[in-house]
Design an enzyme around this catalytic site. Structure first.
Site, PDB file in Angstrom:
ATOM      1  N   ASP A   1     -79.381 -29.803 -34.020  1.00 13.83           N
ATOM      2  CA  ASP A   1     -78.217 -30.121 -34.844  1.00 13.83           C
ATOM      3  C   ASP A   1     -78.342 -29.702 -36.297  1.00 13.83           C
ATOM      4  O   ASP A   1     -77.330 -29.542 -36.977  1.00 13.83           O
ATOM      5  CB  ASP A   1     -77.915 -31.614 -34.774  1.00 13.83           C
ATOM      6  CG  ASP A   1     -79.056 -32.459 -35.316  1.00 13.83           C
ATOM      7  OD1 ASP A   1     -80.152 -31.924 -35.547  1.00 13.83           O
ATOM      8  OD2 ASP A   1     -78.844 -33.667 -35.505  1.00 13.83           O
TER       9      ASP A   1
ATOM     10  N   ARG B   1     -74.741 -37.603 -38.056  1.00 19.47           N
ATOM     11  CA  ARG B   1     -74.181 -36.420 -37.423  1.00 19.47           C
ATOM     12  C   ARG B   1     -72.669 -36.408 -37.527  1.00 19.47           C
ATOM     13  O   ARG B   1     -72.051 -37.337 -38.024  1.00 19.47           O
ATOM     14  CB  ARG B   1     -74.563 -36.448 -35.922  1.00 19.47           C
ATOM     15  CG  ARG B   1     -76.008 -36.203 -35.633  1.00 19.47           C
ATOM     16  CD  ARG B   1     -76.263 -34.725 -35.484  1.00 19.47           C
ATOM     17  NE  ARG B   1     -75.475 -34.199 -34.384  1.00 19.47           N
ATOM     18  CZ  ARG B   1     -75.913 -34.037 -33.139  1.00 19.47           C
ATOM     19  NH1 ARG B   1     -77.154 -34.327 -32.863  1.00 19.47           N
ATOM     20  NH2 ARG B   1     -75.119 -33.568 -32.200  1.00 19.47           N
TER      21      ARG B   1
ATOM     22  N   TYR C   1     -84.861 -40.284 -34.264  1.00 14.23           N
ATOM     23  CA  TYR C   1     -86.119 -39.821 -33.668  1.00 14.23           C
ATOM     24  C   TYR C   1     -87.063 -41.011 -33.656  1.00 14.23           C
ATOM     25  O   TYR C   1     -87.332 -41.599 -34.707  1.00 14.23           O
ATOM     26  CB  TYR C   1     -86.719 -38.681 -34.487  1.00 14.23           C
ATOM     27  CG  TYR C   1     -85.947 -37.389 -34.354  1.00 14.23           C
ATOM     28  CD1 TYR C   1     -86.100 -36.583 -33.217  1.00 14.23           C
ATOM     29  CD2 TYR C   1     -85.076 -36.960 -35.347  1.00 14.23           C
ATOM     30  CE1 TYR C   1     -85.401 -35.397 -33.090  1.00 14.23           C
ATOM     31  CE2 TYR C   1     -84.372 -35.767 -35.223  1.00 14.23           C
ATOM     32  CZ  TYR C   1     -84.535 -34.995 -34.090  1.00 14.23           C
ATOM     33  OH  TYR C   1     -83.842 -33.822 -33.970  1.00 14.23           O
TER      34      TYR C   1
ATOM     35  N   PRO D   1     -88.924 -31.417 -33.489  1.00 14.57           N
ATOM     36  CA  PRO D   1     -87.587 -31.113 -34.019  1.00 14.57           C
ATOM     37  C   PRO D   1     -87.293 -31.801 -35.350  1.00 14.57           C
ATOM     38  O   PRO D   1     -86.198 -31.664 -35.874  1.00 14.57           O
ATOM     39  CB  PRO D   1     -86.664 -31.667 -32.925  1.00 14.57           C
ATOM     40  CG  PRO D   1     -87.430 -32.800 -32.334  1.00 14.57           C
ATOM     41  CD  PRO D   1     -88.890 -32.478 -32.474  1.00 14.57           C
TER      42      PRO D   1
END
Lengths: 655, 655
Positions: free
Chosen positions: A52, A270, A278, A354
């Protein structure tokens, strides 16, 4: 499969995998009109979840591809962050992006939307389509054929299969992708979700000049080439959840690092109100980590871990858009090319955690770097040796990425209560150290046939902030013909052409005007070394007669000079498209646009009285810099990269 | 037509004509989930030519509809202009737009693209589709049924016909629309060009509650209602051409008025390198002008007129995208509504010269103004009397537009050589006088049920730049949860809801915080006049439970207050969408965004210590202003417009 059909075919470029790096490469094939194919084993594109994070440089590339406005319309942007939480007391709000270094900031939008935009771009300029539900069965590479650019040394056997034969070993198999309905998606994704074709099973043997393997962490292409990976997995298992968070944690819409007594989580806001977490869920016993059982990790477990760490704040959710589990590790392919005919890109080259939001960016940029080179090599525009620069430029960056990731990840692990201040400081320091790299502002591409770094002639002295091998720092300039400001990232379109930037300086004075006249005359003239530079090289067939485009950026006030003051070669006439009004720009402020402030020359470090010549590669990285008179140096640069046309009188010059 | 099918049906709203005003009205039907139909006699949408000018206010509306970014990506913007040319010496470059008055400037993009964007918006939120190739045959209106909101007083007979039966008496029949290929169009228009359905001929009798006639200058609806038009045509015939101009005229990419010895032309740069020219081609003999023969005017003739006027500069073209011929005149419909059940909008109401680029803007804004009122009346959300305000608000503007046009057009006619300086001055003066009107910044909507203009209580004193009946001046504010700046035009979405703006002031001090607490408590409480205000009125069925939405714009520094500091009614929790993080905003500067400078309160004229209450209509025009304590005044406003729910205990209150 009784009556399956068998097909044999050829293509110039075969791309395996339609994720970020594969699509970026495919963009170039479409844009340059290359005979190419792109296949993917998945039945549909990605719609939710996955990567993302978008770094400023990636958005600059999107601008040159023409769809940055769609990203910004949907994405969630960062302004300040990350906040550091020690004992759940907000420690600091950091300004994470330098405000003036790019038009864009750190931004977050689902990989599925990025794929949509690239697919639409491809659709707009070619018939190239992703062929889905196709698995690869064998790869042969005949080295003996590789020397001849017209040969097809690569043979790949493909099988088109029905949905029931597709076993996607993705880590996101527990995700909700399969239960998606149109309501969950943007309208422009509906067609992809609903119109899955019922394709006939078939086997195809395809011969290709070039092969690009973008087939992910478990790359089939890489395995066929017997290329190993180096690095290791750690014992740390993390969960990722995209949820509509119901929480009284005050920074849930800001990128935050939250350290509780039992661990550290990363909070990433987001698009569409979703927040990504996470979450460290498990530390495997030493030695068993490679075989840990994913099914043990449930959404419920991840949720309870967040609740534990974020306490005393509350955390819950009803809507989970996507989730997955991953094991932290850093692995890199030992080689990324085979004979300059087969290339690996994206996750096939590098896998890592990530958490820095770099994976998709690196993959997109890999595909972008490789794509134009392969496209122009296949078109016969650039010399095949140009392809060597892919390894030279991208492999070291992959190593750098892994080094960065290793340091960064450690900051999240095993934080002892007493250490929190130190860790927070370390994070800030690490962030600052790697910032230019992470944002993509510096890529440190070394000297090569396409990056001319001459230290000896002082040529770079009056363009101190334009460094060959780096991107050109974006500014807003005013169009000379209509006065409208535009970002250079949008002007310098990714259409496959190299660009001469005539930084013409202040053209009001007769001396500088004469210098531009002299340069323009030389640019349009035959010389000892051959035809005029714009007519000398093989173009992009069906697209552009010349692989070189010319832009003039002067710094006289916009109102004090006229479009027609500039020599015609800088603003050529075409009877179908008119005068090239998009070629002359002024570094002048515009009262209607606070971002157009007339400071480009100053910030590029270009002398306003003398100007400068700059060559930009098709990916907007600076290839060469010289003084206005140095047409010879510029010619040498182009002779090193571009293929010369056969001369008209039948006397072939160097090809 | 032997076996044609005959159908009878009903719909709440029937829209005739899918041009700018019809599509705008249809947008509201789609957005509010209204049972509606929209028909057009043309086989396809418009692709090229026609109107092109977009005024700032129109772009603000597009932002609230969610597609302003698409317009700006493709359009040509103005920065300075028009240049006045006397004897073809550039006389002046005028700054045509006040830089700080809107996020947007004068912009030009083909009507066809605007139609595309509105169609896509409709597609994204409903199943409503334009039904094409449909002609209207009869209209009956039964006044006796009009008193009952649930009745269908309108009956229209429609005929779906094949392409061969369509005779479009458009003035652009000489244009190239019919020869267009995909290459001429944007990819997202391809489908509309290629997939013309071969529809079966059928006759349909449709009964409707409301009818909106957006069927152009020769409005069939208007003729059925026997509504006459006032005004006159002049003797002046003009040509319009959209060409890729090959000319050495230096201002061809700037909006310019060019006066030569034999006439005055208007030069309008457009998207994709096109320039539009308005060209006087003929003065008819007195009395014959109504019947002038269009076939006499050719593209070649128009070209030679431009060449004549623009001399000594050159002018030619090979590519003509579109052209037409028109006769200058100003006509206005004497009535624009029938019993608040049938309405006219756009060119059906007003026709005039296209030279100020106001036609499409007025039509779009007509449709926008009418659309939400009809949609909410059909939904049972607003009282039917609300519909009276369409005539009240838009008819006077149409008159103003015509007055403006009459003055403006005269400035282009019969300019004697000696007069040129005077004319140029008059144009500048005229432009300044009508600027706020032309840009759409002031609309001068009078007092009504939906515009509360109380002069007596001094309530407006501390919001001196917020005027009921005008739009709210757009600014960028920072989201309290994530710090990201956003234009108010985008926040205040056109979704059919009224909005309470709680201009909460500087909430750091205990006094102001207490005031907000008190207001919030009152907002959520039952009162003598009924249920809490957000629960009191009929919602928009299937879309929103309450027709009122609440936003808080405070002016404390973003970092010094928290999202959760605000009372819950201002940031409600919904388990599917989470906390309403999009509801609390700060008028604070953001170092990452030069447009977010923390000056909204100052420029709105709102006292930072006291704040203000403002009610915004669904079209973002200010409906009511009051002090923070004046919940009663606000309730009165809503009671005047909105329909109350039946109370729970079965005791019906006023409906």
């Amino acid at each position: 499969m009784n009556e399956q059909s068998r097909v044999e075919s050829t293509t110039d470029v075969l791309i395996i995998g339609a994720g970020p790096s594969g699509l970026m490469a495919a963009y170039w094939m479409a844009r340059c009109g290359i005979n190419a194919r792109i296949i993917d084993k998945r039945e549909t594109k990605i719609f939710v979840g996955h990567a993302d994070g978008l770094r400023p440089r990636t958005l600059e590339l999107f601008d040159s591809m023409g769809f940055q406005h769609r990203v910004l319309h949907e994405a969630s942007e960062s302004t300040e962050g990350p906040g550091h939480e020690g004992k759940l007391v907000r420690q600091a709000l950091l300004d994470m992006t330098q405000a003036d270094h790019s038009p864009y900031h750190n931004t977050r939008l689902s990989q599925g939307r990025i794929e949509r935009f690239i697919l639409d771009s491809i659709h707009e300029c070619s018939d190239l389509r992703v062929e889905r539900g196709i698995i690869t069965e064998s790869l042969e590479y005949d080295e003996k054929l590789a020397a001849d650019a017209n040969e097809y040394p690569i043979t790949v056997k493909l099988r088109t299969v029905g949905p029931e034969d597709l076993h996607t070993p993705d880590s996101n198999k527990q995700s909700s992708q399969n239960q998606l309905t149109c309501e969950d998606l943007f309208p422009d994704d509906w067609e992809d979700l609903t119109q899955r074709e019922n394709q006939k099973e078939k086997v195809e043997t395809i011969r290709a000049k070039y092969l690009i393997g973008c087939d992910g962490a478990h790359s089939w292409t890489r395995r066929q080439l017997d290329i190993s990976t180096e690095g290791s997995s750690t014992d740390h298992i993390w969960g990722v959840i995209d949820v509509i968070a119901i929480s009284n944690f005050p920074d849930i819409r800001r990128v935050s690092v939250v350290t509780g007594t039992t661990g550290t989580i990363l909070v990433i806001p987001r698009e569409r109100g979703i927040t990504r977490f996470y979450v460290p869920v498990q530390i495997c016993e030493a030695g068993t980590s490679d075989r840990f059982d994913r099914s043990f990790i449930t959404l419920k477990l991840i949720k309870s871990r967040v609740q534990e760490i974020i306490a005393p704040f509350t955390f819950d959710f009803e809507i989970c858009d996507w989730w997955t589990v991953y094991q932290i590790g850093q692995r890199i392919a030992t080689e990324i090319t085979k004979g300059n005919r087969i290339f690996l890109a994206g996750d096939a080259v590098h896998t890592h955690s990530p958490k820095m939001g770099l994976g998709m960016n690196m993959s997109l940029q890999d595909g972008f770097n490789l794509g134009w080179k392969v496209a122009l090599a296949a078109a016969g525009t650039v010399k095949p040796e140009t392809l060597e620069t892919y390894d030279l430029e991208r492999h070291p960056l992959a190593k750098m990425l892994l080094e960065f990731d290793r340091h960064w990840v450690n900051l999240f692990l095993d934080i002892e209560p007493g250490e929190m201040d130190t860790k927070a400081e370390s994070m800030a320091a690490m962030s600052a150290k790697f910032e230019n790299f992470a944002h993509g502002w510096n890529v440190y591409y070394p000297a090569s046939k396409i990056v001319s770094k001459s230290e000896d002639d002082g040529a770079t002295k009056n363009a101190q902030h334009m460094v060959p091998g780096e991107r050109i720092h974006p500014f807003k300039l005013r169009n000379q013909a209509d006065g409208c400001p535009q970002w250079t990232t949008r002007l310098l379109k990714s259409d496959g052409r190299f660009r001469i930037l005539v930084l013409a300086g202040d053209v009001r004075g007769p001396t500088q005007r004469q210098r531009i006249e002299t340069f323009s005359e030389a640019l349009g003239s035959e010389s000892a070394s051959g035809a005029p530079i714009l007519d000398r090289y093989v173009g992009i067939p069906g697209r552009y007669e010349s692989p070189i485009d010319v832009f003039t950026f002067h710094c006289a006030p916009w109102r004090e000079v006229e479009f027609f003051d500039f020599p015609e070669i800088l603003r050529p006439l075409n009877m179908s498209t008119g005068y090239a009004y998009d070629k002359i720009w002024s570094d002048d402020a515009c009262i209607f646009d606070r971002y157009c402030d007339g400071t480009a020359y100053e910030k590029w470090g270009v002398d306003r009285a003398l100007g400068k010549l700059v060559v930009i590669r098709p990916d907007q990285y600076i290839g060469w810099i010289g003084n206005m008179g140095d047409l010879e140096g510029m010619t040498q640069y182009f002779d090193g990269v571009l293929v010369r046309k056969l001369t008209v009188n039948g006397d072939p010059s160097v090809i």
